[in-house]
Design a protein around this motif. Structure first.
Motif, PDB file in Angstrom:
ATOM      1  N   PRO A  55       1.177  -1.072   0.175  1.00  0.00           N
ATOM      2  CA  PRO A  55      -0.002  -0.201  -0.549  1.00  0.00           C
ATOM      3  C   PRO A  55       1.033   1.059  -0.252  1.00  0.00           C
ATOM      4  N   HIS A  56       0.707   2.296   0.420  1.00  0.00           N
ATOM      5  CA  HIS A  56       0.967   3.793  -0.907  1.00  0.00           C
ATOM      6  C   HIS A  56      -0.076   4.613  -0.101  1.00  0.00           C
ATOM      7  N   THR A  57       0.873   5.501   0.709  1.00  0.00           N
ATOM      8  CA  THR A  57       0.173   5.732   1.864  1.00  0.00           C
ATOM      9  C   THR A  57      -0.007   7.835   0.673  1.00  0.00           C
ATOM     10  N   ALA A  58       0.832   8.123   0.289  1.00  0.00           N
ATOM     11  CA  ALA A  58       0.587   9.722   0.086  1.00  0.00           C
ATOM     12  C   ALA A  58       0.114   9.377  -1.305  1.00  0.00           C
ATOM     13  N   CYS A  59      -1.030  10.656  -1.457  1.00  0.00           N
ATOM     14  CA  CYS A  59      -2.492   9.915  -2.595  1.00  0.00           C
ATOM     15  C   CYS A  59      -2.551  11.556  -3.328  1.00  0.00           C
ATOM     16  N   LEU A  80       0.488   8.197  -9.716  1.00  0.00           N
ATOM     17  CA  LEU A  80      -0.936   6.877  -9.902  1.00  0.00           C
ATOM     18  C   LEU A  80      -1.197   6.701  -9.267  1.00  0.00           C
ATOM     19  N   GLN A  81      -1.213   6.796  -7.769  1.00  0.00           N
ATOM     20  CA  GLN A  81      -1.684   6.136  -6.416  1.00  0.00           C
ATOM     21  C   GLN A  81      -3.501   7.324  -6.959  1.00  0.00           C
ATOM     22  N   TRP A  82      -2.661   8.552  -6.997  1.00  0.00           N
ATOM     23  CA  TRP A  82      -4.319   9.356  -7.025  1.00  0.00           C
ATOM     24  C   TRP A  82      -4.828   8.795  -7.567  1.00  0.00           C
ATOM     25  N   TYR A  83      -4.833   8.423  -8.955  1.00  0.00           N
ATOM     26  CA  TYR A  83      -5.653   7.699 -10.125  1.00  0.00           C
ATOM     27  C   TYR A  83      -6.477   6.832  -9.329  1.00  0.00           C
ATOM     28  N   TYR A  84      -5.421   5.860  -9.134  1.00  0.00           N
ATOM     29  CA  TYR A  84      -6.129   5.134  -8.212  1.00  0.00           C
ATOM     30  C   TYR A  84      -6.780   5.335  -7.190  1.00  0.00           C
ATOM     31  N   ARG A  85      -6.446   5.741  -6.634  1.00  0.00           N
ATOM     32  CA  ARG A  85      -8.138   5.790  -5.153  1.00  0.00           C
ATOM     33  C   ARG A  85      -9.411   6.656  -5.976  1.00  0.00           C
ATOM     34  N   GLY A 124       0.233  -8.810 -13.233  1.00  0.00           N
ATOM     35  CA  GLY A 124      -0.787  -8.057 -13.319  1.00  0.00           C
ATOM     36  C   GLY A 124       0.042  -6.654 -12.372  1.00  0.00           C
ATOM     37  N   LEU A 125       0.467  -6.108 -12.517  1.00  0.00           N
ATOM     38  CA  LEU A 125       0.646  -4.782 -10.745  1.00  0.00           C
ATOM     39  C   LEU A 125      -0.655  -4.118 -11.095  1.00  0.00           C
ATOM     40  N   PRO A 126      -0.796  -3.532 -11.801  1.00  0.00           N
ATOM     41  CA  PRO A 126      -1.845  -2.775 -12.077  1.00  0.00           C
ATOM     42  C   PRO A 126      -2.899  -2.892 -10.610  1.00  0.00           C
ATOM     43  N   VAL A 127      -3.093  -4.622 -11.187  1.00  0.00           N
ATOM     44  CA  VAL A 127      -4.293  -5.125 -10.772  1.00  0.00           C
ATOM     45  C   VAL A 127      -3.994  -5.306  -9.369  1.00  0.00           C
ATOM     46  N   ALA A 128      -3.062  -6.013  -8.638  1.00  0.00           N
ATOM     47  CA  ALA A 128      -2.250  -5.614  -7.545  1.00  0.00           C
ATOM     48  C   ALA A 128      -2.390  -4.098  -6.520  1.00  0.00           C
ATOM     49  N   GLU A 129      -2.413  -3.145  -7.787  1.00  0.00           N
ATOM     50  CA  GLU A 129      -1.911  -1.658  -7.136  1.00  0.00           C
ATOM     51  C   GLU A 129      -3.194  -1.282  -6.915  1.00  0.00           C
ATOM     52  N   ALA A 130      -4.124  -1.602  -7.664  1.00  0.00           N
ATOM     53  CA  ALA A 130      -5.487  -0.915  -8.421  1.00  0.00           C
ATOM     54  C   ALA A 130      -6.225  -1.663  -6.240  1.00  0.00           C
ATOM     55  N   MET A 131      -5.772  -3.333  -6.152  1.00  0.00           N
ATOM     56  CA  MET A 131      -6.309  -3.549  -5.111  1.00  0.00           C
ATOM     57  C   MET A 131      -6.016  -2.828  -3.703  1.00  0.00           C
ATOM     58  N   LEU A 132      -4.774  -3.251  -3.740  1.00  0.00           N
ATOM     59  CA  LEU A 132      -4.084  -2.264  -2.783  1.00  0.00           C
ATOM     60  C   LEU A 132      -5.162  -0.679  -2.287  1.00  0.00           C
ATOM     61  N   ALA A 133      -5.274   0.163  -3.139  1.00  0.00           N
ATOM     62  CA  ALA A 133      -6.056   1.393  -3.478  1.00  0.00           C
ATOM     63  C   ALA A 133      -7.311   0.812  -3.055  1.00  0.00           C
ATOM     64  N   GLY A 134      -8.224   0.244  -3.225  1.00  0.00           N
ATOM     65  CA  GLY A 134      -9.672   0.104  -2.646  1.00  0.00           C
ATOM     66  C   GLY A 134      -9.703   0.624  -3.467  1.00  0.00           C
ATOM     67  N   ALA A 162      -7.661  -3.529  -0.327  1.00  0.00           N
ATOM     68  CA  ALA A 162      -7.302  -5.584   0.056  1.00  0.00           C
ATOM     69  C   ALA A 162      -5.888  -5.485   0.966  1.00  0.00           C
ATOM     70  N   THR A 163      -6.042  -6.528   1.782  1.00  0.00           N
ATOM     71  CA  THR A 163      -4.453  -6.677   2.174  1.00  0.00           C
ATOM     72  C   THR A 163      -3.990  -8.362   1.583  1.00  0.00           C
ATOM     73  N   MET A 164      -2.855  -8.254   1.517  1.00  0.00           N
ATOM     74  CA  MET A 164      -1.923  -8.855   0.519  1.00  0.00           C
ATOM     75  C   MET A 164      -0.438  -8.909   1.668  1.00  0.00           C
ATOM     76  N   PRO A 165      -1.031  -9.994   2.229  1.00  0.00           N
ATOM     77  CA  PRO A 165       0.732  -9.639   2.807  1.00  0.00           C
ATOM     78  C   PRO A 165       1.895 -10.958   2.099  1.00  0.00           C
ATOM     79  N   GLN A 166       1.253 -11.561   1.479  1.00  0.00           N
ATOM     80  CA  GLN A 166       2.194 -12.479   0.834  1.00  0.00           C
ATOM     81  C   GLN A 166       2.833 -12.013  -0.716  1.00  0.00           C
ATOM     82  N   LEU A 167       2.134 -10.084  -0.999  1.00  0.00           N
ATOM     83  CA  LEU A 167       3.353  -9.610  -1.948  1.00  0.00           C
ATOM     84  C   LEU A 167       4.181  -8.706  -1.188  1.00  0.00           C
ATOM     85  N   SER A 168       4.314  -8.281   0.540  1.00  0.00           N
ATOM     86  CA  SER A 168       4.644  -7.274   1.629  1.00  0.00           C
ATOM     87  C   SER A 168       6.231  -7.596   1.043  1.00  0.00           C
TER      88      SER A 168
END
Length: 387
Positions: free
Chosen positions: A180-184, A266-271, A286-296, A344-350
């Motif tokens: 997850p990315h904090t700044a957006c 990029l995170q702003w766009y996801y959110r 599928g990096l964008p899919v994972a990033e979008a999931m982490l951004a809700g 989403a929470t994805m600990p396997q990708l942490s």
């Protein structure tokens, strides 16, 4: 342990390979046993790499490869210059972040290669002829020369085993690190969409299936003329056809194309997107899919193995085929009726999880160099299973 990570690629801005390399560095710097990380970039990559790295660890050294940006120049650098650099830096191990030509006899230490996909075989149209034949040769040579192959997903590992079952002994799965990315916030330099928008994050390549993305958006725009499409991704073989399609279809005024943006943007766009639209016919991860999931961010994506692997239970999957446009349009409308999903929470990708996997792999390779790569990978699997 001193790790050399060459990430010299053609892109001058953030792309999948570059972001993977940066994330590998961040993972390794979590480990006390890592005494030095040497990250090698092209001069054209220096600015964006420095911006992504942010505050640096004293163990990290950023090196500039003296080579040209063209594919032949970069390939020659990897084959001729990388062995000497590894000797000069007293590297314990080399981790190349995508398949490149390797001078196996000249290398002074074990080599790990990240395998993102098998596009030279699975999506020849990404390269065209005769370039695809050269890419196949490089892929085969690298996979044979490397001491270990770290596939970014089970789907990539399975494709590799179908094509090259003899490499099973030195191949394993280590996921991409995605957190997850904090700044957006949106930088003032970036033009903020003035209307509700759908997001697509895709290089302009055949496997991304961007004609379908545009066709689906065109359908949605007819139903809601206020919508926009924000397309983020590097130009590529499909760029000319993409721009021509935008003009001929009258969509150009409703589409924002961004080639390179900051991580915060990029995170702003996801959110803030209505949804992420991912219409790929083939992916390694599928990096964008994972990033979008982490951004809700809601996700409507094609029903392919790589997306299923990371997005099952979250994404709206659409089968590719005769009814694909209808499927994506229906998925969008259904998602708009539902509350926005919880990130989403994805600990396997942490980074902690991935750092541990790489530590096991590296340690195993170094401890078992005299016994061969298969023993090293057995060590890794016995100390945590498939990464």
């Amino acid at each position: 342990m001193r790790v050399l990570i060459p990430m010299v690629s053609g892109g001058a801005g953030p792309d999948g390979v570059g972001r993977h390399a940066i994330n590998v560095v961040r993972c390794l710097l979590r480990l006390d046993e890592i005494k030095a990380v040497d990250l090698v970039v092209g001069r054209w990559q220096l600015s964006y790499v420095e911006s992504l790295l942010g505050a640096t660890d004293p163990r990290l050294k950023l090196l500039v490869a003296e080579t040209g940006r063209s594919s032949p120049a970069r390939n020659l650098w990897y084959y001729n210059r990388l062995p000497g650099l590894a000797k000069e830096r007293r590297s314990s191990l080399i981790h190349v972040t995508y398949p490149v030509p390797l001078h196996q006899r000249g290398l002074p230490c074990p080599v790990v290669v990240t395998l993102h996909d098998l596009y030279p075989y699975d999506v020849a149209a990404n390269f065209g002829y005769p370039k695809v034949l050269i890419n196949r040769l490089i892929l085969e040579q690298c996979l044979s020369a490397a001491d270990a192959i770290a596939c970014v997903s089970d789907s990539t590992l399975e494709r590799l085993m179908i094509r090259r079952p003899a490499l099973r002994g030195k191949s394993l799965r280590v996921y991409n690190c995605v957190e997850p990315h904090t700044a957006c916030s949106l930088d003032v330099q970036e033009s903020k969409p003035c209307r509700p928008f759908i997001l697509a994050v895709s290089q302009h390549r055949h496997n991304k299936n961007l004609p379908l993305t545009l066709a689906v958006f065109h359908r949605l725009l007819r139903a809601d003329p206020s919508l926009m499409l924000v397309l983020v991704g590097r130009q590529g073989p499909e760029t000319s056809a993409l721009k021509a399609s935008l003009e001929s279809s009258g969509l150009a005024s409703s589409v924002i194309m961004l080639e390179s943006i900051s991580e915060d943007n990029l995170q702003w766009y996801y959110r803030n997107a209505r949804c992420l639209l991912a219409t790929s016919i083939n992916e390694g991860f599928g990096l964008p899919v994972a990033e979008a999931m982490l951004a809700g961010c809601p996700v409507a994506c094609s029903d392919i193995a790589a997306f299923r692997e990371i997005g099952d239970g979250y994404c709206s999957f659409v089968s590719l085929g005769a009814a694909q446009e209808d499927g994506f349009v229906a998925a969008f409308h259904q998602m708009m009726k539902q509350p926005r999903p919880v990130p989403a929470t994805m600990p396997q990708l942490s980074s902690g999880s991935i750092a541990g996997r790489y530590a096991q792999l590296y340690r195993g390779l170094l401890d078992a160099t005299a016994q061969g790569v298969e023993t090293a990978l057995q060590f890794s699997r016995e100390n945590g299973g498939a990464a």
